[in-house]
Structure formats: C-alpha cells, structure tokens
Design a protein around this motif. Structure first.
Motif, mmCIF file in Angstrom:
data_model
loop_
_atom_site.group_PDB
_atom_site.id
_atom_site.type_symbol
_atom_site.label_atom_id
_atom_site.label_comp_id
_atom_site.label_asym_id
_atom_site.label_seq_id
_atom_site.Cartn_x
_atom_site.Cartn_y
_atom_site.Cartn_z
ATOM 1 N N SER A 66 0.858 -1.186 0.000
ATOM 2 C CA SER A 66 0.000 0.000 0.000
ATOM 3 C C SER A 66 0.892 1.233 0.000
ATOM 4 O O SER A 66 2.130 1.126 0.031
ATOM 5 C CB SER A 66 -0.920 -0.009 1.217
ATOM 6 N N GLY A 67 0.277 2.406 -0.025
ATOM 7 C CA GLY A 67 1.039 3.640 -0.101
ATOM 8 C C GLY A 67 2.040 3.826 1.025
ATOM 9 O O GLY A 67 3.150 4.337 0.817
ATOM 10 N N THR A 68 1.670 3.405 2.219
ATOM 11 C CA THR A 68 2.554 3.576 3.376
ATOM 12 C C THR A 68 3.904 2.876 3.172
ATOM 13 O O THR A 68 4.933 3.363 3.626
ATOM 14 C CB THR A 68 1.853 3.046 4.649
ATOM 15 N N TYR A 93 -1.274 11.714 8.443
ATOM 16 C CA TYR A 93 -0.238 11.161 7.558
ATOM 17 C C TYR A 93 1.132 11.755 7.866
ATOM 18 O O TYR A 93 2.159 11.090 7.708
ATOM 19 C CB TYR A 93 -0.637 11.311 6.095
ATOM 20 N N ARG A 96 2.190 9.814 10.835
ATOM 21 C CA ARG A 96 2.649 8.471 10.452
ATOM 22 C C ARG A 96 4.129 8.495 10.061
ATOM 23 O O ARG A 96 4.876 7.559 10.357
ATOM 24 C CB ARG A 96 1.794 7.928 9.304
ATOM 25 N N VAL A 140 3.309 16.623 3.577
ATOM 26 C CA VAL A 140 2.195 15.934 2.930
ATOM 27 C C VAL A 140 1.511 16.931 1.987
ATOM 28 O O VAL A 140 1.203 18.049 2.390
ATOM 29 C CB VAL A 140 1.186 15.420 3.981
ATOM 30 N N CYS A 142 -1.581 16.748 -0.096
ATOM 31 C CA CYS A 142 -2.958 16.905 0.394
ATOM 32 C C CYS A 142 -3.061 16.042 1.647
ATOM 33 O O CYS A 142 -2.886 14.829 1.567
ATOM 34 C CB CYS A 142 -3.968 16.438 -0.650
ATOM 35 N N THR A 144 -4.927 14.026 3.765
ATOM 36 C CA THR A 144 -6.205 13.358 3.566
ATOM 37 C C THR A 144 -7.035 13.304 4.853
ATOM 38 O O THR A 144 -8.243 13.086 4.807
ATOM 39 C CB THR A 144 -5.935 11.935 3.019
ATOM 40 N N ASP A 169 4.908 13.513 0.449
ATOM 41 C CA ASP A 169 3.854 12.502 0.415
ATOM 42 C C ASP A 169 2.710 13.082 -0.412
ATOM 43 O O ASP A 169 1.870 13.827 0.095
ATOM 44 C CB ASP A 169 3.396 12.154 1.839
ATOM 45 N N MET A 171 0.533 11.250 -1.990
ATOM 46 C CA MET A 171 -0.289 10.056 -2.184
ATOM 47 C C MET A 171 -1.670 10.389 -2.740
ATOM 48 O O MET A 171 -2.121 9.802 -3.709
ATOM 49 C CB MET A 171 -0.438 9.351 -0.835
ATOM 50 N N SER A 172 -2.367 11.329 -2.083
ATOM 51 C CA SER A 172 -3.754 11.593 -2.468
ATOM 52 C C SER A 172 -3.870 12.783 -3.415
ATOM 53 O O SER A 172 -4.961 13.301 -3.619
ATOM 54 C CB SER A 172 -4.601 11.832 -1.217
ATOM 55 N N LYS A 195 -4.973 5.966 -5.939
ATOM 56 C CA LYS A 195 -5.674 7.209 -5.576
ATOM 57 C C LYS A 195 -6.028 7.949 -6.869
ATOM 58 O O LYS A 195 -6.826 7.421 -7.644
ATOM 59 C CB LYS A 195 -4.883 7.971 -4.545
HETATM 60 C C1 LIG Z 1 -3.695 7.050 1.371
HETATM 61 C C2 LIG Z 1 -2.551 7.838 1.885
HETATM 62 C C3 LIG Z 1 -1.341 7.222 2.275
HETATM 63 C C4 LIG Z 1 -1.110 5.738 2.210
HETATM 64 O O1 LIG Z 1 -2.035 5.000 2.865
HETATM 65 P P1 LIG Z 1 -2.164 3.429 2.608
HETATM 66 O O2 LIG Z 1 -3.356 3.067 3.404
HETATM 67 O O3 LIG Z 1 -0.922 2.801 3.089
HETATM 68 O O4 LIG Z 1 -2.322 3.242 1.120
HETATM 69 C C5 LIG Z 1 -0.293 8.030 2.670
HETATM 70 N N1 LIG Z 1 -0.422 9.365 2.718
HETATM 71 C C6 LIG Z 1 -1.560 9.988 2.362
HETATM 72 C C7 LIG Z 1 -1.611 11.474 2.416
HETATM 73 C C8 LIG Z 1 -2.663 9.243 1.933
HETATM 74 O O5 LIG Z 1 -3.801 9.870 1.575
#
Ligand SMILES: *Cc1c(COP(=O)(O)O)cnc(C)c1O
Length: 377
Positions: A66-68, A93, A96, A140, A142, A144, A169, A171-172, A195
């Motif tokens: 996954s993204g993490t 995030y 995290r 980060v 956006c 999320t 990051d 990701m979104s 995403k």
């Molecule tokens: C979705 C997301 C992630 C990764 O999340 P996973 O659940 O591991 O896919 C990381 N950062 C942001 C800002 C996200 O929106």
C-alpha cells in the motif's frame, strides 16, 4: 456509467471506484520475465516520470504494498543513517511519518499545525536555520485527514534554499494536482496506484531525483523497502527484485492510459474539482458545515462536521447510504466530530448529485432537520 461499475460507489480516500476497463486488465496472468510484461513495466515507469515533469532528471521506482510502504521506503532510503528528518505535521499522515522514523531509529523532529491550518514555509525555514543536523524535510501534499492542500511548492523553495532534501507525500494528490519537478525541487515524491490515478490498490511508487537517489546506497535498514536496490533491479534488467504485483501493474497501465485520455493531470483535476464544488455546495444547501474554508480545500476529500442534532447517528447514517449504493468515510480528526466524503475515483457529476440525494433521504429517515455542527465544537 453506473452499469460499468460495481456498487457501492466509494466516496472515500481509497480504495476507490475503478472503471470496468481497469478491472478487465486484471483478467490475464503475466510471467514476470515475459518481454510483454517488462515492456509494460517500463511504459508505466516512464509515464510516471513524465507526469511529474522529471524526464531526464528523475526516475520512477514502483514498490509492492500500500502507499505507506512507499512512504516508509522513501524515508529509510533517502534519510542517511546520520541524517535527521523534519516532518511538517498537520494531520495523521504527517504523524505516520514520525512513527516511521521512530521505528527505524531515524533522528526526527516535527513542526505541528492544527488540522485546519496549512503548514507554513517560514516556520520550516527557521527550523532549518536553527538545527544544522537536519538533512531532510517531509511534507504531505494533500493531508487526507482533513482534505487540506499544503503549499508544497513554497515549502520546496525554502528547503532548496537551505540546501536540504525534500520528501513529498503526494499520495492523495499526484495525478490530479500538478507537481512539476522542473520548478518544484524534491528528492522523492511518493504516491500509489489507487488514488488519483485510479488503478487498483496493491502498489505504490516513488519519483526520485536521480542525483539524490545515487547517494542512497545502504541507507535503508530494510531489505524489501530499499529503493536504491529496487531501482538497481529495474535498471539492470527491467524486472522487479521480488515477485511483482503483475495484475495490479497491468490494471495500472490501463488506468494510466485512461488518465491520458481524460487530459492527464489537468483533465483529471478538473473533474475532481467539479465533483468537489458540487459536493460542497449541495451539502451546504442541506445545512452541513465543512471543516475547511474553500481556499484551503483540496478537490480530493471533504470533511464535514457531524450535525449537532441528537437524532444524527453516524453508524445509521452510514448504513442508510450503503443501502443506497454509496460508501462514505468516518472522520479522522483528533479535534472535532466529523465524517468525510471523497471526490476522487471513477466518480462523476451525476454520481455526486445522486449521493447528495441519498444523504437527504438518509436525513429524512433519521428525522434530522438541522445539520449545523454542535455549538461547542
Ligand atoms: C492514502 C494515503 C497514504 C497511504 O495509505 P495506505 O493506506 O498505506 O495506502 C499516505 N499518505 C496519504 C496522504 C494518503 O492519503
């Protein structure tokens, strides 16, 4: 379009609603050493670099998980063992990334803002001035958690001026909100297949500045999350180091083609913006209040305050929406009671209209007449 998709429609931050064409790409098996698969893999990597404006200077490194997993890999690979990371935190995030550093024994400090405030480049600049141990900054794009859009380009400016490396990051955001490596300097930008690029979940990727990546050998404390080694594998023979998520890649390849057909980042971003504006205005008409003012809102996911009306019960509200074919998302704020509705994935104007209709009907069933937030919060 509804018949091409499966219900419920996912108004969430991921997994997201995908197109039938993307899902059909999952139907074939691929050998990982098959020439056609290697070509597919190369095509995907090249397209990702193009989307980031990094042709000639950057490289794309896909990673299972996954993204993490990609965020953790980037942090471990880019921050050297004697380095120190500054994380700009205004949501879960960012938090995290702090946790990732603590687990890996990477020196870290954070600057924090509340969940409804953007990170401030000037504060990051002062922190970099004050601590010469800091080698990298993470932000980060956006967040999320709330749906807020952080000023990544301005953060990149102060980080570059201070001669430090930047990890984004995105990701979104990547695929719907522009980031151009020619004007925004970063060492690594992390995103995933599922995403804004609308693939199926199962892999992430990191767009790395090649010059920065070249200096990262042996930084990672993990074998499978070592992006330097992952990249060497691709460059050596076009193959993945460990079993590739072949089906996910094939679907991602199909999703990238559809992204191109829609007009790339600009076209995808325009649809999401239209979805978001319609969602916010229609929900406000029902009386809901958004966490964020419009100028801070990214067109990705919207946080609404939970109505103060005691007849509003989120669990029942959620079930009533699922019955009508829509999945929404609980809030993730630490400070306020909220829920979220996403604008991304294979979601169009007519879907938003129907979703808001479903919300109105759920409110009626619950007997909720006032959707204003609770007065004390
Ligand atoms: C979705 C997301 C992630 C990764 O999340 P996973 O659940 O591991 O896919 C990381 N950062 C942001 C800002 C996200 O929106």
């Amino acid at each position: 379009m509804t018949d091409e998709r499966t219900l419920p429609l996912l108004l969430t931050p991921g997994p997201l609603t995908t197109s039938r064409r993307t899902r059909e790409a999952l139907l074939r098996d691929w050998g990982s050493r098959d020439k056609a698969f290697i070509a597919l893999n190369t095509r995907v990597r090249e397209r990702l670099v193009e989307l980031a404006g990094g042709v000639g200077t950057h490289t794309a490194i896909p990673l299972q998980g996954s993204g993490t997993f990609s965020v953790e890999a980037a942090v471990q690979t880019f921050v050297p063992r004697d380095g120190k990371l500054l994380v700009a935190v205004n949501g879960a995030y960012g938090q995290r990334m702090l946790k990732i550093c603590e687990r890996a024994g990477i020196a870290v400090m954070s600057l924090e803002w509340s969940e409804d405030q953007v990170v401030e480049p000037a504060r990051i600049a002062s922190a970099l001035d004050a601590d010469s141990q800091l080698t990298h900054v993470a932000v980060v794009h956006c967040e999320t958690t709330s749906g807020i859009l952080n000023p990544v380009a301005q953060v990149a400016e102060v980080v570059a001026a201070a001669g430090r490396g930047l990890l984004v990051d995105s990701m979104s955001a990547f695929g719907a909100l522009p980031v151009d490596a020619r004007s925004v300097r970063f060492d690594a930008l992390m995103a995933s297949s599922n995403k804004c690029l609308e693939g199926v979940p199962g892999m992430g990727f990191v767009i790395a500045r090649s010059e920065a990546l070249a200096k990262t050998q042996d930084n990672a404390r993990s074998l499978s999350l070592d992006l330097f080694a992952q990249h060497q594998g691709f460059e050596r023979n076009g193959q993945w180091r460990f079993t590739p998520p072949t089906h996910v890649l094939a679907a991602f390849d199909a999703a990238l083609e559809q992204h191109r057909d829609e007009g790339g980042v600009e076209g995808r971003g325009a649809r999401y913006r239209e979805n978001c504006e319609l969602l916010v205005s229609s929900m406000r008409q029902l009386g809901f209040e958004t966490l964020l003012p419009d100028e801070l809102q990214a067109p990705i996911i919207v946080t609404f305050h939970t109505p103060g009306d005691p007849r509003f019960d989120f669990g029942r509200f959620y079930d009533l929406l699922i019955e009508q074919g829509f999945a929404i998302y609980p809030g993730k704020l630490t400070a306020a009671d909220s829920f979220r509705m996403g604008c991304i994935g294979q979601i169009f104007r007519a879907d938003i209209e129907r979703a808001v209709g479903a919300v109105a009907s759920a409110l009626e069933t619950l007997g909720v007449t006032d959707c204003a937030k609770r007065k004390d919060g």
